[in-house]
Design a protein around this motif. Structure first.
Motif, PDB file in Angstrom:
ATOM      1  N   GLU A  17       0.814  -1.213   0.000  1.00 29.53           N
ATOM      2  CA  GLU A  17       0.000   0.000   0.000  1.00 29.53           C
ATOM      3  C   GLU A  17       0.850   1.267   0.000  1.00 29.53           C
ATOM      4  OE1 GLU A  17      -3.169   0.362  -0.536  1.00 29.53           O
ATOM      5  OE2 GLU A  17      -3.250  -1.812  -0.813  1.00 29.53           O
ATOM      6  N   THR A  18       2.030   1.203   0.640  1.00 30.63           N
ATOM      7  CA  THR A  18       2.926   2.366   0.629  1.00 30.63           C
ATOM      8  C   THR A  18       3.419   2.635  -0.784  1.00 30.63           C
ATOM      9  OG1 THR A  18       3.640   1.885   2.895  1.00 30.63           O
ATOM     10  CG2 THR A  18       5.048   3.336   1.585  1.00 30.63           C
ATOM     11  N   VAL A  19       3.859   1.581  -1.466  1.00 30.90           N
ATOM     12  CA  VAL A  19       4.339   1.738  -2.843  1.00 30.90           C
ATOM     13  C   VAL A  19       3.206   2.187  -3.760  1.00 30.90           C
ATOM     14  CG1 VAL A  19       5.333   0.536  -4.827  1.00 30.90           C
ATOM     15  CG2 VAL A  19       6.201   0.070  -2.531  1.00 30.90           C
ATOM     16  N   LYS A  20       2.003   1.651  -3.522  1.00 29.18           N
ATOM     17  CA  LYS A  20       0.848   2.038  -4.335  1.00 29.18           C
ATOM     18  C   LYS A  20       0.541   3.534  -4.169  1.00 29.18           C
ATOM     19  CE  LYS A  20      -2.459  -0.957  -4.368  1.00 29.18           C
ATOM     20  NZ  LYS A  20      -3.663  -1.746  -3.966  1.00 29.18           N
ATOM     21  N   ALA A  21       0.669   4.045  -2.946  1.00 28.30           N
ATOM     22  CA  ALA A  21       0.441   5.477  -2.699  1.00 28.30           C
ATOM     23  C   ALA A  21       1.506   6.323  -3.394  1.00 28.30           C
ATOM     24  CB  ALA A  21       0.436   5.749  -1.201  1.00 28.30           C
ATOM     25  N   ILE A  22       2.746   5.845  -3.402  1.00 29.32           N
ATOM     26  CA  ILE A  22       3.820   6.566  -4.086  1.00 29.32           C
ATOM     27  C   ILE A  22       3.559   6.602  -5.586  1.00 29.32           C
ATOM     28  CG2 ILE A  22       6.275   6.501  -4.671  1.00 29.32           C
ATOM     29  CD1 ILE A  22       6.758   5.322  -1.861  1.00 29.32           C
ATOM     30  N   LEU A  64      11.755   5.872  -1.922  1.00 33.35           N
ATOM     31  CA  LEU A  64      12.269   4.514  -2.061  1.00 33.35           C
ATOM     32  C   LEU A  64      11.145   3.610  -2.541  1.00 33.35           C
ATOM     33  CD1 LEU A  64      14.599   2.433  -1.505  1.00 33.35           C
ATOM     34  CD2 LEU A  64      13.516   2.067   0.724  1.00 33.35           C
ATOM     35  N   ILE A  65      11.365   2.952  -3.663  1.00 36.27           N
ATOM     36  CA  ILE A  65      10.365   2.034  -4.208  1.00 36.27           C
ATOM     37  C   ILE A  65      10.606   0.610  -3.717  1.00 36.27           C
ATOM     38  CG2 ILE A  65       9.433   1.031  -6.330  1.00 36.27           C
ATOM     39  CD1 ILE A  65       8.568   3.882  -5.807  1.00 36.27           C
ATOM     40  N   ASP A  66      11.856   0.214  -3.662  1.00 38.36           N
ATOM     41  CA  ASP A  66      12.167  -1.140  -3.202  1.00 38.36           C
ATOM     42  C   ASP A  66      13.658  -1.258  -2.946  1.00 38.36           C
ATOM     43  OD1 ASP A  66      11.693  -3.722  -2.424  1.00 38.36           O
ATOM     44  OD2 ASP A  66      10.736  -4.341  -4.296  1.00 38.36           O
ATOM     45  N   ILE A  67      14.007  -2.283  -2.183  1.00 39.01           N
ATOM     46  CA  ILE A  67      15.407  -2.666  -2.016  1.00 39.01           C
ATOM     47  C   ILE A  67      15.491  -4.142  -2.365  1.00 39.01           C
ATOM     48  CG2 ILE A  67      15.188  -3.148   0.474  1.00 39.01           C
ATOM     49  CD1 ILE A  67      18.098  -1.867   0.644  1.00 39.01           C
ATOM     50  N   VAL A  68      16.362  -4.474  -3.307  1.00 42.68           N
ATOM     51  CA  VAL A  68      16.369  -5.794  -3.928  1.00 42.68           C
ATOM     52  C   VAL A  68      17.722  -6.463  -3.695  1.00 42.68           C
ATOM     53  CG1 VAL A  68      16.043  -7.060  -6.089  1.00 42.68           C
ATOM     54  CG2 VAL A  68      14.828  -4.896  -5.716  1.00 42.68           C
ATOM     55  N   HIS A  69      17.679  -7.725  -3.316  1.00 45.93           N
ATOM     56  CA  HIS A  69      18.921  -8.493  -3.185  1.00 45.93           C
ATOM     57  C   HIS A  69      19.395  -8.912  -4.568  1.00 45.93           C
ATOM     58  CE1 HIS A  69      21.911 -11.401  -2.167  1.00 45.93           C
ATOM     59  NE2 HIS A  69      21.159 -12.431  -2.533  1.00 45.93           N
ATOM     60  N   LYS A  79      20.337  -4.132 -14.448  1.00 45.60           N
ATOM     61  CA  LYS A  79      19.297  -3.689 -15.374  1.00 45.60           C
ATOM     62  C   LYS A  79      18.101  -4.632 -15.324  1.00 45.60           C
ATOM     63  CE  LYS A  79      18.080  -3.715 -20.198  1.00 45.60           C
ATOM     64  NZ  LYS A  79      18.439  -4.258 -21.528  1.00 45.60           N
ATOM     65  N   GLU A  80      18.371  -5.928 -15.307  1.00 44.84           N
ATOM     66  CA  GLU A  80      17.274  -6.905 -15.268  1.00 44.84           C
ATOM     67  C   GLU A  80      16.441  -6.745 -14.005  1.00 44.84           C
ATOM     68  OE1 GLU A  80      16.602 -11.781 -15.403  1.00 44.84           O
ATOM     69  OE2 GLU A  80      18.628 -10.926 -15.503  1.00 44.84           O
ATOM     70  N   ALA A  81      17.117  -6.535 -12.854  1.00 41.50           N
ATOM     71  CA  ALA A  81      16.393  -6.354 -11.593  1.00 41.50           C
ATOM     72  C   ALA A  81      15.538  -5.087 -11.625  1.00 41.50           C
ATOM     73  CB  ALA A  81      17.386  -6.301 -10.433  1.00 41.50           C
ATOM     74  N   ILE A  82      16.086  -4.009 -12.186  1.00 40.49           N
ATOM     75  CA  ILE A  82      15.335  -2.748 -12.264  1.00 40.49           C
ATOM     76  C   ILE A  82      14.139  -2.894 -13.201  1.00 40.49           C
ATOM     77  CG2 ILE A  82      15.455  -0.346 -13.057  1.00 40.49           C
ATOM     78  CD1 ILE A  82      18.391  -0.346 -12.119  1.00 40.49           C
ATOM     79  N   PHE A  83      14.340  -3.504 -14.365  1.00 39.67           N
ATOM     80  CA  PHE A  83      13.256  -3.649 -15.329  1.00 39.67           C
ATOM     81  C   PHE A  83      12.180  -4.593 -14.814  1.00 39.67           C
ATOM     82  CE2 PHE A  83      15.122  -2.161 -19.630  1.00 39.67           C
ATOM     83  CZ  PHE A  83      15.602  -1.019 -19.015  1.00 39.67           C
ATOM     84  N   ASN A  84      12.563  -5.604 -14.050  1.00 40.84           N
ATOM     85  CA  ASN A  84      11.570  -6.493 -13.439  1.00 40.84           C
ATOM     86  C   ASN A  84      10.706  -5.721 -12.452  1.00 40.84           C
ATOM     87  OD1 ASN A  84      12.423  -8.727 -14.864  1.00 40.84           O
ATOM     88  ND2 ASN A  84      13.756  -9.490 -13.230  1.00 40.84           N
ATOM     89  N   LEU A  86      10.093  -2.459 -12.555  1.00 36.13           N
ATOM     90  CA  LEU A  86       9.223  -1.566 -13.329  1.00 36.13           C
ATOM     91  C   LEU A  86       8.039  -2.333 -13.900  1.00 36.13           C
ATOM     92  CD1 LEU A  86      11.850   0.609 -15.274  1.00 36.13           C
ATOM     93  CD2 LEU A  86      10.657   1.158 -13.148  1.00 36.13           C
ATOM     94  N   ALA A  87       8.299  -3.523 -14.420  1.00 38.82           N
ATOM     95  CA  ALA A  87       7.216  -4.334 -14.992  1.00 38.82           C
ATOM     96  C   ALA A  87       6.219  -4.744 -13.914  1.00 38.82           C
ATOM     97  CB  ALA A  87       7.809  -5.569 -15.669  1.00 38.82           C
ATOM     98  N   GLN A  88       6.729  -5.025 -12.730  1.00 41.46           N
ATOM     99  CA  GLN A  88       5.863  -5.408 -11.612  1.00 41.46           C
ATOM    100  C   GLN A  88       4.855  -4.314 -11.280  1.00 41.46           C
ATOM    101  OE1 GLN A  88       8.098  -6.489  -8.103  1.00 41.46           O
ATOM    102  NE2 GLN A  88       6.352  -6.127  -6.758  1.00 41.46           N
ATOM    103  N   HIS A  89       5.251  -3.060 -11.490  1.00 46.43           N
ATOM    104  CA  HIS A  89       4.373  -1.928 -11.186  1.00 46.43           C
ATOM    105  C   HIS A  89       3.796  -1.293 -12.452  1.00 46.43           C
ATOM    106  CE1 HIS A  89       5.457  -2.186  -7.004  1.00 46.43           C
ATOM    107  NE2 HIS A  89       6.745  -2.040  -7.273  1.00 46.43           N
TER     108      HIS A  89
END
Length: 503
Positions: A17-22, A64-69, A79-84, A86-89
């Protein structure tokens, strides 16, 4: 509610919900990427992804949208992690209009760096090397040229390692510092007030941490007496001969004229850039004002040119070969690292700056800037933009007095929305937004890494990546999370999977 699985689902619902509000604030508009990597307490490489965008009211936001391992830190994997993400949202890489990274080759590589991989998807995703990172590297550049600076940095680092390696030594240092402050207060040399004369810690310098060298040198000078007292005690009472020898060597080195001179010189030199450091860490800082601040720092160093020196009573070596050289090298490093000012992009941004009643406005340079955004301004838009710019500058500079007190592009963006002129000059407003989207520094990413240490610490080093991310995003974006109602979070929690009961 006491089940760990349920708790993790609730945390995930809070993050969703936080990311959705952003993203609702973003409203499908353009955005810039701020990305960096850092190890967490369990030595996992974490990549923080921050969006910079302009909200509906014209405010610059960094969230902050996310922190990814990430297992692999190559540019293609990032790039793949970032594009994934973006596609998720449901976001397109073509909406990226700015990038800001540190100077690592996987980020800034001119052939296969992350910035080039993203620019292949969006030609208008211009990249800026983090200004604060470049500023800190100026000292590193000077230390590699000047032996005296290098010796000072190594000595302070070694002393801090010796004193910080034992709780007893740290306690002795604090006790000595406390006594010194109390004596000064009793003698009336210091005044008491909230926040004044607090005990200082050992601030370890880092080549990529903003302002850390200035703080390190400044604290060392203030705590100099206490540091000598502890080193003297260690030289007399240390158990091993090796520790006693190190303490005596550091004690002798600290009391030389060269170290005292270099300490005060480097503190004064870095004080000039320290103010710039602080300004670069503001979330709403725009690149036009940042370049002006860089120019101020350059001018202050120029005023200390060797040809304008007074007759000092110190040795020629310190006056010319050290003092003058360090000033010249510092200025040279600033010029070399902040050469972006020569580009058409930043010339155009400077012309949009409303400071001094739009005195820098130049329609030709602004049009050249627009040409660098082919995805936003085609041939038909370019002719419309030129006409809008001509009307816009007459309106805001000569007619509407509400635009006479602006201090930067951030103020301009807000005022255009407040006065509804963003709808009168939509292409001009688009240019202003594109200028504001260019990030100045990765301060928001660094704040995420600082918060990471509170969320994932030694006691919670094995927490899963999803749970870690779910905790970090609402924690860092508290102002967004606080506006989300419990009912919305409960509904998201219920919709995640079938439940035996309803909350």
């Amino acid at each position: 509610m006491t089940s760990p699985m349920i708790q993790k689902d609730i945390v995930s619902a809070c993050k969703i919900e936080t990311v959705k509000a952003i993203l609702d604030e973003l409203n499908g508009d353009y955005f810039a990427l701020l990305v960096d990597e850092s190890f967490d307490v369990s030595r996992k490489e974490q990549m923080a992804i921050v969006f910079r965008y302009i909200d509906r009211m014209g405010f610059v936001m960094e969230r902050l949208i996310d922190i990814v391992h990430v297992e692999d830190t190559s540019a293609s994997s990032l790039k793949e992690a970032i594009f994934n993400l973006l596609a998720q949202h449901s976001l397109s890489p073509s909406s990226v209009r700015g990038q800001c990274y540190d100077g690592a080759s996987n980020m800034q590589g001119e052939i296969n760096g992350l910035k080039m991989l993203i620019r292949r998807e969006s030609k208008s995703a211009h990249s800026i090397h983090c200004f604060a990172h470049q500023l800190q590297l100026t000292l590193v550049g000077v230390s590699k040229k000047c032996v005296e600076v290098g010796k000072l940095v190594v000595l302070i680092s070694n002393i801090f390692n010796v004193l910080g390696s034992s709780f007893k030594r740290m306690d002795n240092l604090r006790d000595s510092q406390k006594s010194t402050i109390q004596v000064a207060l009793d003698m009336g040399e210091l005044t008491t007030d909230r926040g004044l004369n607090q005990q200082l810690g050992l601030s370890r310098a880092c080549d990529t941490r903003w302002g850390s060298h200035y703080k390190s040198f400044n604290n060392f000078i203030i705590m100099f007496g206490s540091i000598l007292e502890v080193l003297e005690s260690l030289a007399l009472d240390a158990r091993s001969m090796d520790e006693r020898a190190k303490a005596m060597g550091h004690l002798e080195a600290c009391q030389t004229f060269e170290i005292a001179f270099m300490l005060h010189l480097m503190r004064d030199v870095l004080a000039i850039t320290n103010e710039l450091n602080k300004c670069l860490q503001k979330k709403e800082q725009d690149i036009a004002n940042a370049m002006l601040l860089v120019e101020v720092a350059k001018r202050r160093f120029s005023l200390r040119s060797r040809r304008k020196l007074a007759n000092y009573t110190i040795l020629h070596h310190y006056r010319v070969e050290v003092f003058c050289n360090i000033i010249d090298w510092q200025l040279q490093e600033l010029n070399d690292r902040f050469d972006e000012v020569t580009t058409d992009l930043l010339h155009g941004i400077a012309c949009l700056n409303p400071i001094n009643s739009f005195s820098s406005f130049d329609i030709r340079k602004v049009m050249r800037m627009a040409e660098l955004y082919p995805d936003d301004f085609d041939e038909s838009n370019m002719s419309i933009l030129e006409n809008q710019l001509a009307s816009y500058i007459v309106d805001v500079r000569d007619v509407d007095e509400r635009f006479s007190d602006l201090n930067g592009l951030c103020d301009l963006s807000k005022r255009l929305v407040q006065t509804k002129k963003h709808s009168n000059y939509p292409l001009v407003f688009r240019l202003v937004k594109l200028a504001l989207l260019l990030p100045v520094a990765t301060a928001s990413v660094e704040r995420a890494f600082s918060a990471m240490k509170f969320i994932k610490n030694d006691l919670r080093s094995q927490m899963s990546d999803d749970f870690f991310s779910g905790c970090l995003v609402p924690y860092l974006e508290k102002d967004v999370f606080d506006k989300i109602s419990n009912d919305v979070i409960i509904k998201t929690f219920q919709d995640m999977k079938p439940r035996r009961i309803q909350l």
